[in-house]
Write a protein that holds these residues in place. Structure first.
Motif, mmCIF file in Angstrom:
data_model
loop_
_atom_site.group_PDB
_atom_site.id
_atom_site.type_symbol
_atom_site.label_atom_id
_atom_site.label_comp_id
_atom_site.label_asym_id
_atom_site.label_seq_id
_atom_site.Cartn_x
_atom_site.Cartn_y
_atom_site.Cartn_z
ATOM 1 N N SER A 198 0.834 -1.209 0.000
ATOM 2 C CA SER A 198 0.000 0.000 0.000
ATOM 3 C C SER A 198 0.862 1.250 0.000
ATOM 4 N N GLN A 200 -9.698 0.166 -0.411
ATOM 5 C CA GLN A 200 -10.128 -1.159 0.027
ATOM 6 C C GLN A 200 -11.611 -1.155 0.395
ATOM 7 N N ASP A 245 -6.247 -0.603 -4.312
ATOM 8 C CA ASP A 245 -5.647 -1.205 -3.123
ATOM 9 C C ASP A 245 -6.611 -2.213 -2.504
#
Ligand SMILES: Nc1ncnc2c1ncn2[C@@H]1O[C@H](COP(=O)(O)OP(=O)(O)OP(=O)(O)O)[C@@H](O)[C@H]1O
Ligand SMILES: [Mg+2]
Lengths: 300, 251
Positions: B44, B92, B172
Motif C-alpha cells: 500500500s 479497500q 488497493d
C-alpha cells in the motif's frame, strides 16, 4: 456470582436485579415528577394572564406596549420576543462560522496545537459564570460600541456579541466531535480525485457534518435564548423594539429578571411575567424538537 | 511494452521506520500490474507513493525517483492535485460520498470547473458505463450512493475515478471487502479497463493476481523480491521466497 444449581436455594442475583430496577425506577419517577410539576407550575401561572386577567393571548404576542402595572395595564410582549430572537440568532450567526472554523482548525489543520491548547481554552469559556461575561461586556464592548457607533453602546449588538462568546464552546465542541467522527475514507476519496484541502472541506466535510453543525447552532441559540444575566447587563432594558442594533431594548429573560422582585405574587403584573416564562419554556421545547429532528438526519 | 511509471531507488520512511527499501521497477502502460506479498510488506505504501497520498501522513519522508510519463513526481514543485487527477485511486473499503450517485461521479469533473449540465450528464453516463454500473443505476441516479450494495458502491468509486479521465488507476485490495460475485464483476471490469488505463492493483488473493494481471511484483519487508510476467512468476518463480509465498508456505 455462581448460578445456583438447586431450585430451592436463595438467588442473590435476582435480588440484585430487583434492587437495581427499583432504584432506577425511583430515580425516573422523581425525574418525571419534577419535570411535570415544573411544566405544570409555569403553565398554570402563565395561563392566568389569559384566564384570570382576561388578556388576549394575541395581545401578548403582538402588542408593542408593555406596562402590566400601569393604568391602563398593557401586555404587549412583542419587543421582548423580538429582543430574544434577534440577540440569540445574531449570536448564532457570529458563533456558527467561528465554531466551524475552530473545529476545522483543531481537527484538520493543526491537530496537535488545536487539541492540546485551543480546545481546552474554548471549553474554558463554557465554565465562566455569566455575570463575568456581562461585566466584561459592560466594561469593554459597550464603551467600544459607544465610541464607534451612534447611540449608547448598549443594545442588541452588544448582547449578541456577549452571547456569541458564551455559546461558542457548545458549537465548537459539537462541530469538533462531528468532524473527528467523519470516516477518514471520505476525505481520502476526495483528495484522491485531486481536490485541494479547502475543496474537500467545502464540498465534502461541510455538507456531511452540516446537520451536526446545525444541531450545535440550535443548542447554542437555545442557550442564548435562556441566558438572562449577561444580556440584561448590556442590553439596556427599555421595553420597546429598537430602531438600531445600538439602542436600548429588552429580551424575555431580561424583562423577567428586571421586574420579578417588584411584583406581588398573584398580581396581574406577576402573572404576566409568568406568561413570559411560559413563552421561554415553549420555545425551549421547539428548540429541543429541532435538535431531535436534525440528529435524526445526521446519520452518515 | 513501454513503461509508463519508472521507479528508481525509492526509499520511504514513516518517521524512523523504513517501509520501502530502494525499490526500482517499471510499470508498463495499459496493462495490469499486481503487487503481492505478506501483510505489512509495503504494498500500500508504494501504491500511495504513486499519487503522493503519503503526503497526507505526517512524518513520511521519501527519497529516490518516480517518473510518470517521463515526469518526476517527487519534487516540491509538483502539482499534486493534477497528479492525483492523472493517477486515480480506488480504496479497500468502498468510500462513496454521502451524495447522490450522479453527484459522486460528477464530483471530480466539478472540481475542474466542469459545470454545464449537458457535459456532466455525458461524463456521468460514460464513466458509469465504463465501470459496468450504468444499467443498474441509470433509473435512479438521484438516489443516495449509500443506498446501493457494497459491490455497486465499489464500481461507483471506480466510475468516480474514471470521470476525471486518469491515465493510471491504483486499486488497493479493492475487492477484499466484497462478495465473490461482486469480486468477479470487478475483475472482469479490470480486464476491460486495461485496454485504456494502466492499472496497478494490490491483492492478497493469489488467484486474483494470477487471473487478472499481466505483471506481478512480489514484496517482502519493503523490498521487491521478484518482478516478472504473471505466468512466469506463478509457474517458475526464480526466488525461493516467492515460491514459498505463492505455494502458501508463509505469509
Ligand atoms: N501511517 C503509518 N505510520 C507508520 N507506519 C506505517 C504507516 N502506514 C504503514 N506503516 C508501516 O509500514 C509498513 C508497510 O505498510 P503497508 O500498509 O504499506 O503494508 P501492506 O503491504 O499494504 O500491508 P497490508 O497487506 O496489510 O495492507 C508496515 O510495517 C506498517 O506498519
Ligand atoms: Mg495495504
Amino acid at each position: 456470582m455462581a448460578q445456583s444449581t438447586k431450585v430451592q436455594q436463595p438467588k442473590p442475583h435476582i435480588a440484585e436485579e430487583w434492587v437495581g430496577r427499583v432504584y432506577t425506577g425511583i430515580c425516573i419517577f422523581i425525574l418525571i415528577v419534577a419535570i411535570f410539576s415544573m411544566v405544570y407550575f409555569v403553565a398554570s401561572r402563565g395561563l392566568r394572564t389569559f384566564i384570570g386577567d382576561g388578556v388576549n393571548p394575541l395581545e401578548l404576542l403582538t402588542g408593542l406596549k408593555w406596562n402590566p402595572g400601569g393604568e391602563p395595564a398593557l401586555f404587549g410582549a412583542l419587543p421582548f420576543i423580538f429582543g430574544s430572537f434577534s440577540t440569540s440568532i445574531l449570536a448564532a450567526l457570529i458563533a456558527g462560522p467561528l465554531g466551524f472554523c475552530a473545529a476545522v482548525f483543531m481537527v484538520e489543520i493543526m491537530p496537535g496545537f488545536g487539541r492540546k491548547f485551543l480546545q481546552p481554552v474554548i471549553e474554558l469559556l463554557a465554565g465562566i459564570p455569566s455575570v463575568v461575561y456581562g461585566f466584561v461586556g459592560l466594561s469593554v464592548i459597550v464603551p467600544l460600541f459607544r465610541d464607534i457607533f451612534p447611540g449608547q453602546g448598549i443594545g442588541i449588538a452588544a448582547g449578541a456579541l456577549v452571547l456569541s462568546v458564551m455559546i461558542l464552546p457548545t458549537i465548537t465542541t459539537i462541530a469538533t466531535d462531528a468532524l473527528a467522527a467523519l470516516p477518514s475514507g471520505l476525505k481520502e476519496g476526495s483528495y484522491a480525485l485531486g481536490a485541494t484541502r479547502w475543496q474537500t472541506i467545502y464540498r465534502i466535510v461541510l455538507p456531511t457534518m452540516l446537520p451536526a453543525l446545525l444541531t450545535g447552532i440550535v443548542l447554542g441559540i437555545a442557550r442564548a435564548f435562556g441566558e438572562a444575566l449577561a444580556v440584561q447587563m448590556v442590553i439596556g432594558n427599555a421595553p420597546h423594539i429598537p430602531r438600531s442594533l445600538f439602542e436600548s431594548t429588552s429580551t424575555l429573560t431580561s424583562a423577567i429578571t428586571q421586574s420579578m422582585g417588584n411584583t406581588v405574587m398573584g398580581s396581574a403584573h406577576n402573572n404576566a411575567l409568568w406568561s413570559l416564562a411560559l413563552i421561554l419554556m415553549l420555545m425551549t421545547f421547539v428548540f429541543v424538537f429541532i435538535v431531535r429532528w436534525l440528529e435524526g438526519r445526521s446519520k452518515i | 511494452m513501454t513503461a509508463l511509471i519508472e521507479i528508481e531507488n525509492l526509499d520511504l520512511y514513516y518517521g524512523d521506520f523504513q517501509a520501502l527499501k530502494s525499490i526500482s521497477m517499471d510499470v508498463p502502460e495499459k496493462a495490469v500490474t499486481a503487487f503481492i506479498g505478506p501483510s505489512g510488506c509495503g504494498k500500500s505504501t508504494l501504491l500511495r507513493s504513486l499519487n503522493r497520498m503519503n503526503d497526507l501522513i505526517a512524518g513520511t519522508r521519501i527519497e529516490g525517483s518516480i517518473k510518470i510519463a517521463g515526469e518526476e513526481i517527487n519534487t516540491s514543485g509538483m502539482d499534486v492535485e493534477h497528479l492525483r487527477k492523472r493517477v486515480g485511486m480506488v480504496f479497500q473499503q468502498p468510500n462513496p460520498f454521502p451524495k447522490s450517485i450522479y453527484e459522486n461521479v460528477a464530483y471530480g469533473p466539478r472540481l475542474y470547473g466542469i459545470n454545464q449540465r449537458k457535459k456532466l450528464d455525458e461524463l456521468v453516463e460514460k464513466s458509469l458505463r465504463s465501470a459496468a454500473l450504468w444499467d443498474e443505476v441509470k433509473d435512479h441516479l438521484k438516489r443516495s450512493a449509500l443506498g446501493i450494495s457494497g459491490g455497486q458502491q465499489q464500481r461507483l468509486c471506480i466510475a468516480r475515478a474514471l470521470a476525471v479521465n486518469p491515465d493510471v488507476l491504483l486499486m488497493d485490495e479493492s475487492t477484499s471487502a466484497l462478495d465473490p460475485i461482486s469480486t468477479l464483476k470487478i475483475e472482469e471490469l479490470v480486464q476491460e479497463l486495461k485496454n485504456e488505463y494502466t492499472i496497478v492493483m494490490v491483492t492478497h488473493n493469489m488467484h486474483q493476481a494470477a487471473r487478472v494481471s499481466n505483471q506481478t511484483v512480489f514484496f517482502l519487508n519493503g523490498e521487491v523480491v521478484e518482478y516478472a510476467d504473471t505466468e512466469t512468476l506463478f509457474s517458475t518463480p526464480s526466488d525461493r521466497r516467492t515460491e514459498d509465498y505463492i505455494s502458501g508456505r508463509f505469509g
